[in-house]
Design an enzyme around this catalytic site. Sequence first.
Site, PDB file in Angstrom:
ATOM      1  N   CYS A 119      43.858  36.867  54.787  1.00  0.00           N
ATOM      2  CA  CYS A 119      42.420  37.052  54.568  1.00  0.00           C
ATOM      3  C   CYS A 119      41.787  38.086  55.497  1.00  0.00           C
ATOM      4  O   CYS A 119      40.842  38.777  55.114  1.00  0.00           O
ATOM      5  CB  CYS A 119      41.705  35.715  54.728  1.00  0.00           C
ATOM      6  SG  CYS A 119      42.562  34.319  53.992  1.00  0.00           S
ATOM      7  N   HIS A 249      35.038  38.208  53.472  1.00  0.00           N
ATOM      8  CA  HIS A 249      36.181  37.768  52.671  1.00  0.00           C
ATOM      9  C   HIS A 249      35.680  36.867  51.547  1.00  0.00           C
ATOM     10  O   HIS A 249      34.921  35.919  51.774  1.00  0.00           O
ATOM     11  CB  HIS A 249      37.169  37.020  53.551  1.00  0.00           C
ATOM     12  CG  HIS A 249      38.225  36.289  52.783  1.00  0.00           C
ATOM     13  ND1 HIS A 249      39.041  36.912  51.863  1.00  0.00           N
ATOM     14  CD2 HIS A 249      38.585  34.970  52.786  1.00  0.00           C
ATOM     15  CE1 HIS A 249      39.864  36.024  51.343  1.00  0.00           C
ATOM     16  NE2 HIS A 249      39.612  34.836  51.877  1.00  0.00           N
ATOM     17  N   ASN A 279      39.617  34.164  44.918  1.00  0.00           N
ATOM     18  CA  ASN A 279      40.041  34.573  46.252  1.00  0.00           C
ATOM     19  C   ASN A 279      41.319  35.396  46.122  1.00  0.00           C
ATOM     20  O   ASN A 279      42.369  34.862  45.777  1.00  0.00           O
ATOM     21  CB  ASN A 279      40.276  33.325  47.108  1.00  0.00           C
ATOM     22  CG  ASN A 279      40.722  33.636  48.522  1.00  0.00           C
ATOM     23  OD1 ASN A 279      41.188  34.728  48.831  1.00  0.00           O
ATOM     24  ND2 ASN A 279      40.600  32.651  49.402  1.00  0.00           N
TER      25      ASN A 279
END
Length: 334
Positions: A119, A249, A279
């Site tokens: 991430c 993120h 994601n």
Amino acid sequence: MVSFTARAPKLCGIVTALPQAVSENADLAASFGAETMAKIIAATGIERRPVADRHTVSQLGVAAADVLLEKLNWARETIGLLIVVTQTPDYPLPSTACVMQNALGLSKETAAFDLGLGCSGYVYGLSVANAMMQSGGIFRALLVTGDITTHMISDSNRSLAPLFGDGVAVTALELSEDGSIAFDLGSDGSGAPYLISKTGGLAEPGAAELFMDGTQVMAFSLKQVAPSIERALTAAGRAIGDIDHVILHQANAMMIRTLGHKIKARDDQMVYAVRDFGNTSSASIPLAICDHLNRMRPQPDMSFLLCGFGVGWSWATAVWHTEAPACHDIIRVP
């Protein structure tokens, strides 16, 4: 934590490659129930996700890089550096960067290597690429970031299956004499057990399988993200109100919104790109840049606050003023 400023690279362009196949979260109602999925979609803001079939990081990366180099009219022999940030490499060895260097037909003088980050990987990769460029001898670089995460998640995993998508972004950077960029980097390996694939490596051989403790991830994010952003802003001599685009993120909409309030960013500064992508690990920030710039009027230059955080624990923030990229495309790969 490490905070520092450096001369900024020029952001020339970004192309993000996504698998053509898409998984609709509403379709998961057949497995998890309509009411449950409605609540998950409402909380996360994620409605659908790109899902790889047989794609690898290098395949998506090469597809994106080919488009990017053509749009920028960059000769391949001018690329001096290729960094691939991924936690799902094509092979245990060689590095995915070496695979891509050959597939793209880059010069044998190109420095190519992988970084194993998730991430936080885009900002970490940006800091490494910029440091190498500023040290001399490298004029142009390609930063490749992304993962094929869905292969690590069972379709029956209600907690994770609706959250993650696959994708790889390629960012073109050029040495510049103008502007500066500020970074804040940090890590805390005590958080490793809370976001991990225990299997798939030498410690525990077998198929990789992702585990995430969502409560611990949220607690870590609330503790570390805002201070990292504050340190980077201080290093840059900026306040949050000075920033054009705040791109965190893209974990889920609830987390982005909560962190945006915590750092006192305005709604018009915050960028959300989770609805159609989920994601996408280290590809999430450049993907969000592409998606956001495709929706707005062109600007000659802009300031970004970029912050990646998660698996490790690891976090990285950049405050970057740069010319607007010449291209910011999202492509689909069959």
